[in-house]
Design a protein around this motif. Structure first.
Motif, short mmCIF file in Angstrom:
data_model
loop_
_atom_site.label_atom_id
_atom_site.label_comp_id
_atom_site.label_asym_id
_atom_site.label_seq_id
_atom_site.Cartn_x
_atom_site.Cartn_y
_atom_site.Cartn_z
N UNK B 48 -16.13 84.84 77.23
CA UNK B 48 -17.07 85.06 78.32
C UNK B 48 -16.33 85.28 79.64
N UNK B 56 -20.64 88.71 78.56
CA UNK B 56 -21.56 87.84 79.28
C UNK B 56 -22.86 87.57 78.53
N UNK B 57 -23.11 88.35 77.47
CA UNK B 57 -24.38 88.15 76.77
C UNK B 57 -24.18 87.76 75.31
N UNK B 58 -24.91 86.74 74.91
CA UNK B 58 -25.01 86.43 73.49
C UNK B 58 -26.28 87.13 73.00
N UNK B 59 -26.08 88.21 72.24
CA UNK B 59 -27.23 89.00 71.83
C UNK B 59 -27.97 88.31 70.70
N UNK B 60 -27.20 87.76 69.76
CA UNK B 60 -27.86 87.22 68.59
C UNK B 60 -27.01 86.11 67.99
N UNK B 61 -27.67 85.18 67.36
CA UNK B 61 -26.97 84.12 66.64
C UNK B 61 -27.78 83.87 65.38
N UNK B 109 -23.39 87.51 67.73
CA UNK B 109 -23.20 88.88 68.19
C UNK B 109 -23.11 88.87 69.70
N UNK B 111 -22.25 90.84 73.46
CA UNK B 111 -22.30 92.14 74.13
C UNK B 111 -21.66 91.99 75.50
N UNK B 112 -20.75 92.89 75.79
CA UNK B 112 -20.17 92.93 77.13
C UNK B 112 -20.80 94.09 77.87
N UNK B 138 -22.11 77.63 76.94
CA UNK B 138 -21.46 78.90 77.29
C UNK B 138 -22.52 79.97 77.57
N UNK B 139 -23.47 80.11 76.67
CA UNK B 139 -24.56 81.06 76.86
C UNK B 139 -25.88 80.29 76.72
N UNK B 140 -26.65 80.17 77.79
CA UNK B 140 -27.89 79.39 77.70
C UNK B 140 -28.87 79.97 76.70
N UNK B 141 -28.78 81.29 76.48
CA UNK B 141 -29.70 81.92 75.56
C UNK B 141 -29.57 81.44 74.12
#
Lengths: 417, 230
Positions: B48, B56-61, B109, B111-112, B138-141
């Protein structure tokens, strides 16, 4: 003094403004929201698990039912993932047809969103106007696939069939005079492309009408300006995509940044917002409808000039024509094998994403070499957006919940999957 | 990105992470990094915050269950006239012979947006504890995605402060997306008019397989794959 205390309110799951089956547990201090806890899963159908037990092509129909207001865009991500693993590229004409219908779908989606969002926060008329414009697009769906909504039109290797040369027409009857039938048949004299061209000529004026009703409307602005503000940094953190991200001023659209199909040959703009509130996201979506209309016109012009195949010629993936199947033994075998066993996809894993009307819609596909996917994960944009509900809504009034649900463009088919 | 660019990027990734990653693969022009669960948070933070990476983005987990990976209902080479009926009831076989790695994995997954790049991370879940670190810090999403993986696969995420079920019914037991959980489920619900309430009962329908899983190895298919790739 009266004793003021916090209380918990149950919003949904059957509430007209919940856009489906959202159950929100709201902890309130008077009329101010202190915490929102969305309960989802009431529409969970385990699409991903069902897909694991079926040959690849039989799951395309399930994709329509995910986000049931932008059907073909869901299919698009799924067939792109399969095509990536198979290593096939559909013919150019099929790619243009896909883009054409992706944009038709975007308009369909945004019209439903605009109508329902308007209805939720007091603009009753919008709903009726938007549904008027949805109707010809639904007819286009029906003309091309036979179904108004759940089309199953995109297939790995292309699209199911070429665009029809004529549109069905209204007949005069005991209940419908000849004059009104003729009025309804305007634009239907020619092919589907002529019909969509006719639509695209009148549609921008209709968007102007919507904007006249809403954009400078005092009530509309009071309900949306400054409501549900998301900063770009938070939008990244929360995994926002699509208009939810662009509303916060980030110029990110997969059609431009990671172009798929023929988007890199088309001319269109990406609208972005400034403040990241509900009003900016409204403006972004309205402008997207205009841009989609522009893309549709470019696609129609290309498609009129360039006839050709709409499906790959590989019979392992695409069925032979009906005539061939009746005449040739090989074709019959292929046809039988394809519809009973399906096709085997090489071992590997792939992620394919499209710019869905709601954001990034992705399919993560794991294949172990069998005729059925080993694992399908659907990355639904609405899921990430709804997950941020609690953060966005804190400190807002109860009535703003409806505005925020509306601006997220929530459809439960894709969130619950 | 072209294949050469992806390969070059893969080798720079390998260099900059060194021992932090267990394995790095390339599949259909997509990079997958395999990370040990003890290194997951360090790798995630680096991905990150590093300027060259900037994911900066967590697209999918999502969770993946590799229990029946590579197994088919029907052996094609030796199949005969009675072959099809064999697939109607699935036969559980020994999973370890084929897969040979831990059964569960969590796949991220990323994504930058800054660098316009995608990356996949796979982290195998230790079967004893079924626990891996949460990436919510790290990624709130990741919050709901981890709740979903917990719900559907039973993977637990340490330091996730709200690990409740997400998609299944209130009071549901079991983890439905595990491969050994039957597709038809275990209980069915109906409204009982005499008791005036909903009652749960064991499912009354039988599981069945309409189309058997087959993995084709015959030369015809390999030939076609080469054709379609070229």
């Amino acid at each position: 003094m009266t004793d003021i205390r916090n209380y918990t309110m149950n919003f949904g799951p059957v509430h007209p403004a919940a856009h489906g089956v959202l159950r929100l547990i709201l902890e309130m201090d008077g009329e101010v929201i202190e915490r929102a806890d969305p309960h989802i899963g009431l529409l969970h159908r385990a699409t991903e698990k069902l897909a694991e037990s079926k040959p690849y092509n039989q799951s395309i129909g399930y994709m329509d039912r995910l986000d049931y207001v932008s059907m073909m865009c869901n299919e698009h991500a799924y067939v792109l993932a399969i095509e990536k693993l198979l290593g096939i590229t559909p013919p150019k004409r099929a790619q243009y047809i896909r883009v054409l219908f992706s944009e038709v779908t975007r308009i369909l989606n945004h019209l439903l969103w605009l109508g329902a969002h308007g209805l939720d926060i007091g603009a009753m008329t919008m709903f009726l106007y938007c549904f008027r414009d949805r109707e010809p697009l639904m007819d286009a769906y029906e003309a091309v696939s036979g179904a108004r909504m759940h089309a199953t039109y995109f297939r790995p290797g292309g699209v199911y069939r070429d665009l029809p040369e004529e549109m069905p027409q209204y007949q005069s009857s005991k209940w419908r005079s000849k004059e009104s039938a003729d009025e309804l048949n305007k634009g239907r004299e020619g092919s589907l492309l002529d019909f969509l061209w006719h639509f695209s000529e009148t549609f921008p004026e209709h968007v102007d009408d919507y904007e006249t009703l809403l954009t400078e409307n005092r009530i509309w602005k009071q309900r949306t300006v400054g409501i549900g503000v998301v900063s770009p940094e938070r939008a990244f953190q929360l995994g926002f995509t699509g208009p939810m991200l662009r509303g916060s001023g980030v110029a990110w659209d997969l059609r431009k940044t990671q172009p798929y199909e023929v988007y890199d040959e088309l001319d269109f703009d990406i609208p972005i917002g400034k403040n990241g509130d509900c009003y900016d996201r409204y403006l972004v979506r309205v402008e997207e409808m205009r841009q989609s209309n522009k893309i549709i016109r470019q696609c129609i012009e290309w498609l009129k000039k360039n006839p050709g195949p709409v499906m790959v010629k590989d019979f392992k993936v695409a069925p032979p024509s009906r005539e061939q199947m009746k005449e040739e033994m090989e074709a019959l075998i292929h046809h039988f094998k394809l519809f009973t066993e399906g096709y085997c996809v090489p071992e590997g894993e792939v992620y394919a994403a499209v710019e869905h009307p709601k954001g990034e819609f992705g399919i993560y596909l794991v294949s172990d070499g069998a005729n059925k996917p080993y694992r399908v994960k659907i990355r639904a944009p609405g899921f990430a957006h709804l997950a941020a509900m609690d953060e966005i809504i804190r400190g807002h009034m109860l009535a703003d919940v409806v505005a925020v649900i509306g601006t997220m463009d929530i459809v439960f088919g894709e969130i619950d999957r | 990105m072209t294949t050469n660019e992806v390969e070059a990027w893969l080798s720079t990734l390998k260099q900059s992470f060194g021992d932090l990653i267990a394995n790095a693969q390339l599949s259909v022009n997509e990079v997958t990094l395999e990370v040990e669960e003890s290194n997951l948070l360090v790798v995630a933070r680096k991905l990150r915050d590093d300027d060259d990476l900037h994911f900066e983005q967590l697209i999918d987990l999502c969770g993946v269950d590799y229990l029946y990976y590579g197994q088919s209902d029907w052996e094609t080479e030796s199949a005969s006239g009675n072959g099809f009926s064999r697939a109607v009831e699935s036969q559980p076989t020994d999973p370890e012979t084929i897969w040979g790695k831990p059964r569960f994995a969590v796949v991220y997954h990323l994504l930058s947006i800054t660098n316009n790049k995608r990356l996949r991370i796979r982290c195998f879940v230790p079967e004893k504890t079924m626990m891996i670190p949460s990436v919510v810090s790290v990624w709130s999403g990741a919050n709901w995605y981890e709740r979903e993986a917990f719900d559907l696969f039973g993977i637990r995420f340490s330091e996730h402060d709200d690990l409740r079920r997400l998609l299944t019914d209130y009071g549901f037991s079991g983890h439905p997306f595990r491969k050994d959980f039957p597709l038809i489920g275990k209980v069915e619900i109906r409204y009982d008019a005499t008791e005036k309430q909903c009652v749960y009962e064991p499912v009354s329908i039988e599981p069945r397989t309409l189309v058997p899983r087959v993995i084709r190895h015959d030369a015809r298919y390999h030939h076609d794959e080469e054709d379609s790739v070229s």
